[in-house]
Design an enzyme around this catalytic site. Structure first.
Site, PDB file in Angstrom:
ATOM      1  N   LEU A 266       4.982  15.608  -0.395  1.00 31.58           N
ATOM      2  CA  LEU A 266       3.720  15.487   0.345  1.00 31.58           C
ATOM      3  C   LEU A 266       3.150  14.093   0.121  1.00 31.58           C
ATOM      4  CD1 LEU A 266       2.011  18.915  -0.507  1.00 31.58           C
ATOM      5  CD2 LEU A 266       3.078  18.245   1.663  1.00 31.58           C
ATOM      6  N   HIS A 373       8.337  -4.298  -0.887  1.00 31.95           N
ATOM      7  CA  HIS A 373       7.141  -3.975  -1.670  1.00 31.95           C
ATOM      8  C   HIS A 373       6.372  -5.239  -1.976  1.00 31.95           C
ATOM      9  CE1 HIS A 373       8.720  -4.885  -5.904  1.00 31.95           C
ATOM     10  NE2 HIS A 373       9.858  -4.755  -5.268  1.00 31.95           N
ATOM     11  N   GLU A 421       5.927   0.004  -5.742  1.00 25.19           N
ATOM     12  CA  GLU A 421       7.363   0.231  -5.768  1.00 25.19           C
ATOM     13  C   GLU A 421       7.888   0.260  -7.181  1.00 25.19           C
ATOM     14  OE1 GLU A 421      11.703  -1.339  -5.627  1.00 25.19           O
ATOM     15  OE2 GLU A 421       9.958  -2.000  -6.755  1.00 25.19           O
ATOM     16  N   ASP A 450      13.897  -7.199  -0.382  1.00 31.22           N
ATOM     17  CA  ASP A 450      13.061  -7.143  -1.589  1.00 31.22           C
ATOM     18  C   ASP A 450      13.310  -8.422  -2.385  1.00 31.22           C
ATOM     19  OD1 ASP A 450      12.050  -6.654  -4.111  1.00 31.22           O
ATOM     20  OD2 ASP A 450      12.854  -4.629  -4.301  1.00 31.22           O
TER      21      ASP A 450
END
Lengths: 740, 740
Positions: A266, A373, A421, A450
């Site tokens: 969720l 990130h 991250e 990244d």
């Protein structure tokens, strides 16, 4: 007469011409005239425009982006992080070079921090409780960067707090097998284990220690694993070179899964139900703390007991002993314990993603997502700001073309600057959880950049085999940094290659089996075709497993601009390569995703699997024929689809035919998700990743588990996985066949 | 001169005209001329053609189909079943009236049968082991149909074999609460319970009995629940009426889930891994057997002990006592036990689906699926052959138009004749498992017509609210059976209606919360928008919960043609209604799926949920604000999408705009699948279905569970469900918003 005939003919011709013109232009062909959108629908990548666009990417601007991004540490949810949020928003909202829209999305996520008021301590304490040695608490400063009070003390994120002490033992990499071996030699109850970084998951070093009664774990990076043995900061390590200084410590998330730990599956909104802390799995059950190798040296070289085997030895100029347990009698630490005082605490904090979009002109409901990130452990010049500085330059160039009306992609492009991250891919995970169905149904591909640059030797790309072709095309289009005569592709193929049965010698595209960066939720949770792009160093010249400043306070602008990419030409090359992939995915009429390259990869994995375990499985009455059949089905379906593509005139046939084929290609990876088990590693071709093999990792893991335990239930698990794999591969083949 | 001028003008005019004609017709407008596909893409439903098509549906042919289908019993996987497979294949492969393609798909599925050589026995045995009464083993024959040796003995499918005996007790409907109440009155250890059909899941009557030490369970259908109290076959029950004869027994699958029990989530292919039998959950742990009410009468009216409460009484002319346990002292059965000798066995057998398709002309990769099961417990004239006889007539008419070149749907139509539904929706479940991704990504809707006709009073339809509009349109288009002045819609609204805040008085479309037929795997497993269509009897005139021959040997052609639908006009009306829905879903330019009707339904469910448990939840610190917010988001997104649709000229704008909107509508229900838990009931708006309430059943169940147990973990489950529901509803709203 001749004259009047001539005049008559000329007049007649003129009238006829006028008639023709009126007929052709003056009268609308009513139902026959093409709607204005017909042309737009058949537009393909504009190669000239793409070249212009890439040539705009400026190394100096990337350098300035990096300088800006790394002014202060920007650990997730700190003030430094908020500065980068504002930076991204400002850039993406710039009226002249910004995107169509940019906004932030916030999540309340469970993080773990050391207590600034009670720093974690590691000490050697004598039987009389005298402190004989204290491990240094912060990394030594060589530049003002390390002196910034916002530099977070090195710690093992998600380690529990606790005070533990015991005799020290040396446990190699702290793998399950290492503890098993060690327990044959030394009684482990109530000991503290010191382990080397790497070799297994960070959290596993504590999880696998606890069952032996080990009370706490230390981790350090051995100079032989990161520094080619160099140890001295007098002239060998940073600031003299790229090597890790003796007090350098690799921080990291000590968790086996990804995403917010309290809200699995969720989105972690403020009001979301959170599981009880005690129900979190996959984090250390006992205190664990990382330390620098200078302190590890002090501890390990004093250990007593038998000498550990050759494979356990490391870069220190002493013999690594197991520990008596504890130190050797001749040591000043004789009879002393090692004590860990860990004061980490967990807190639910507000972390932001920054999102930006360029709306697609023709298929706005098809998304190409490009992300990285934003948060770092400290200044994060390489991890992640090399990627962010490239992304900002890319969005500037694309945004400018959009604002000037020169270009709008066929499909929508979504940019994501993910938060938190470093704590476990949290921002990207929450994003995929919040927009699960929308992203599953509409995302063409995810591109992750990244650590854009950790060296200047070669491109290093990992991704689904279907993207091999487009990354090759992009790499051929871009000149290798600093070279006029070679392309990125040319350098790549020299550095890392393989022989394909179809193409011969080609660069080796790696597999996205791990969860090392934000591609993981896209690949393993949503089944979205993904690509991870970076530039790396020459592994023939160093045995470092990653750039040595990784996750330390030395990963700074100074470090990057001196030792990684002076001039920022490599950053620029990565930007061009990634930009080319991005624009091709967004603009191509036919998606540049090749299903027969996927087939080749499945065949290679199958061959490897057959040679590794077909016979042992047969002995357990488990046939691999269903997987063979499935891979053959996939091959035949992909050959067929490619035949359909070749024989179609996609620019001129109904746009729904093109859309149908593109949907087949786009949704292919969705079919590989495991239908039988929930989990964050559901892509059965690339996950999970307990063992490092080139073949079907889930099945390999199950096979290894069954071989080691011999249990009927473990063999049943192997059998189940054979069925799962064969059915999902057949399901993927169904996606490629004629749609009815 | 005038003449020559005139000639000149005329010539000039002729030349000009020629020029105009050449210019207009002779010269291709090259890039400007419309491709031939432009017209096809904008074609909508042809209402005239649809009328023609429906008028072709012939009641006599439906009657003949039914006669053919019900010649012999066609229990799944028996010879009779194979005859129906061949019948379907022959019809669907007919060169003049068949489909584009038809084939069979086979699965190896776990079924349960009684042993023909050792029939199940239920007896009353005296203390000296004398048999005082034997329950009849087969239903009494009134027509040759019941004499067919292929009539399977009544049994509880998936009941274990076993010989058990004990004192008899009466347990009402065998609900958990019934056993709980009974256990307060009578010691239940080592007893046999007799229960009435209905009130709870079939398997639950045994599952909930076992914890009390009950050894075996009998089930019968009480005449007050099915026969309006009528019991005599001399003049009251079939063959004198539609009522169940005294020896009639309702067969059924005694399993709590659906799909092949040994291969959850995987297609049950021959090579598929199967779980151990002992790991099957949700089936009876103790023997259970259904019996006719004539035998139940003999047993219940002899019971001793206290009188059961009024709510437990039934249609017999005696007082229903709890049992002493056992019979009353004055009974001839005094001190006797009831004994069950059950010889059911499980077997993995080959079951077939028969599939047929009509390829779509414009969007072949969009599927409208229409299906019904083929297998029956005995002859199955109503369940399922009423639906199959209608489906065969529908495919004949559609197939003929396709073969004649008069029509081809915009989207593809898939017909499914499912196998082994009676054993737990097995054929349809395996189909959804085998083609999981393909069906998830491409299916517009599923239409189920199983029991097409069990009465002639009214249409009864259940489905997602988004389909309300299309079933209304279809029902208005078709005349009610036997009536010229009223439509199917007119009768429906009289029979069953509700007041909508938007439309006022409208027929009541039921919710698809249950797993009563093959829509369940489409709704609850794949999240595909579905509709179940049938015609039913007047519930003001009978209290029968279903037609009384349901699952008995009396569900025959004779029964149907005499007591259910003489003349087969109702079958015809159902065929027209379902056919109209099918063609509209397949041919409409804009999918006839209305998201604001979904919003209305969510709002009604929310209101109900708030009134039922907002305050109790608040007392437990669980706020329902997130669900309120989510439903409001959904409403606003659906209003917006409808506004976009209204303001668009979808036939003339780019076909990708239409496709985008249709995909938004098509995929809406996918967003409602629960991301947190695997299971066969994942659609959080309609499942699971432990309790019968008009509001969010999963949340209601969790709330009821927490209220009854009071456990913190149960309240945590409620809190989790509030988060799940709010996030999936928000996710569905995201699907309806502007795509970028």
């Amino acid at each position: 007469m001749i004259k009047s005939v001539l005049i008559g003919i000329l007049c007649g011709a003129a009238v006829l011409t006028a008639g023709i013109l009126i007929g052709h232009y003056g009268i609308d062909k009513s139902s026959d005239s093409a709607p204005t959108w017909v042309k737009d629908l058949s537009k393909d990548v504009d190669e000239n425009l793409l070249e212009d666009l890439l040539s705009e990417l400026d190394n100096k601007r990337i350098e300035e982006n990096l300088r800006e991004l790394t002014k202060v540490p920007h650990l997730a949810t700190t003030a430094g992080d908020e500065q980068t949020v504002q930076l991204m928003l400002n850039r993406w909202r710039d009226p002249e070079t910004g995107l169509d829209q940019a906004w932030r999305e916030e999540y309340m996520v469970y993080l773990s921090f050391p207590d600034p008021d009670k720093p974690n301590k590691v000490t050697v304490v004598s039987p009389s409780n005298g402190v004989l040695h204290t491990v240094i608490e912060k990394e030594k400063a060589y530049t003002p960067d390390q002196e910034n009070p916002a530099v977070v003390q090195p710690y093992a994120c998600y380690s529990p707090a606790g005070q533990v002490q015991g005799k020290l033992v040396y446990a190699n990499y702290g793998r399950a097998s290492d503890y098993q071996d060690l327990s044959q030699r030394v009684p482990l109850k109530n000991t503290i284990a010191i382990t080397k970084s790497g070799g297994t998951g960070r959290a596993d070093k504590a999880i696998d220690a606890a069952p032996y009664g080990i009370l706490g774990v230390l981790v350090y990076t051995d100079p032989s694993d990161i520094n080619d043995g160099f140890m001295s900061d007098a002239n060998e390590t940073y600031p003299h070179s790229w090597y890790m200084p003796p007090s350098g410590v690799e921080r990291g998330a000590y968790a086996s899964t990804y995403g917010d730990l309290l809200t699995p599956y969720l989105a972690a909104k403020e009001e979301t139900y959170r599981i009880p802390l005690k129900d979190i799995t996959g984090i250390p059950p006992i205190p664990i703390q990382p330390i620098g190798f200078e302190d590890a040296y002090m501890l390990i070289c004093e250990l007593g007991g038998e000498a550990a085997p050759a494979k356990w030895q490391g870069g220190f100029n002493c013999t690594y002993n197991y520990g008596g347990p504890g130190f050797r009698p001749s040591s000043a630490f004789n009879n002393s314990d090692v004590k860990l005082d860990i004061f980490n605490y967990g807190e639910v904090k507000n972390s932001s993603n920054v999102m930006g979009v360029i709306r697609g002109a023709v298929e706005p409901d098809r998304y190409v997502i490009y992300g990285n990130h934003r948060d770092s452990w400290v200044h994060g010049a390489i991890d992640p700001s090399s990627g962010t500085s490239v992304m900002l330059e890319l969005t500037r160039v694309l945004g400018k073309m959009v604002k000037q009306g020169k270009w709008r992609p066929r499909r929508s492009i979504i940019f994501g600057s993910w938060g938190a991250e470093e704590f476990g891919l949290i921002g990207s995970s929450e994003y995929t959880e919040q927009y699960f169905t929308k992203l599953s149904e509409r995302t063409v591909a995810y591109i992750n950049v990244d650590i854009a640059v950790q060296g200047n030797a070669s491109l290093q790309a990992a991704g689904m085999p279907s993207l091999q072709n487009v990354i090759f095309k992009a790499a051929k289009q871009v000149k290798a940094p600093g070279l006029d005569s070679m392309s990125v592709y040319d350098k790549w193929i020299r550095y890392s290659n393989r022989t394909s049965p179809v193409y011969g010698l080609i660069p080796s595209l790696r597999y996205l089996t791990g969860a090392g960066s934000d591609y993981a939720p896209f690949v393993h949770y949503l089944g979205i075709t993904s690509l991870d792009i970076s530039y790396t160093f020459d592994r023939t010249k160093t045995s470092a497993r990653i750039y040595p400043a990784y996750h330390t306070a030395y990963d700074t602008f100074d470090y990057s601009s001196k030792f990684i990419d002076p001039g920022f030409y490599t950053h620029q090359a990565v930007g061009k390569t990634a930009g080319s992939v991005l624009v091709r995915l967004a603009d191509s009429l036919l998606l540049p995703m090749n299903c027969s390259d996927y087939a080749e990869s499945l065949e290679a994995s199958l061959d490897e699997a057959l040679s590794q375990f077909e016979n042992p499985l047969l002995a357990m009455n488990i046939s691999m024929e269903p997987i063979k059949h499935a891979v053959a089905s996939f091959r035949s379906a992909s050959n067929h689809l490619e035949q359909v593509i070749r024989s179609s005139d996609l620019a001129n046939e109904t746009p729904l035919k093109l859309r149908t084929i593109n949907d087949q290609l786009m949704l292919l990876d969705r079919a590989f998700l495991n239908p039988v088990t929930l989990g964050k590693f559901r892509h059965v071709i690339w996950a999970p990743i307990q063992i490092t093999t080139r073949t079907f990792p889930g099945l390999s893991d199950a096979y290894a588990g069954a071989m080691s335990s011999g249990k009927a239930s473990a063999w049943a698990q192997v059998h189940l996985l054979v069925s799962v794999m064969s059915q999902v591969i057949e399901g993927a083949a169904h996606m490629l066949r004629d749609v009815i």
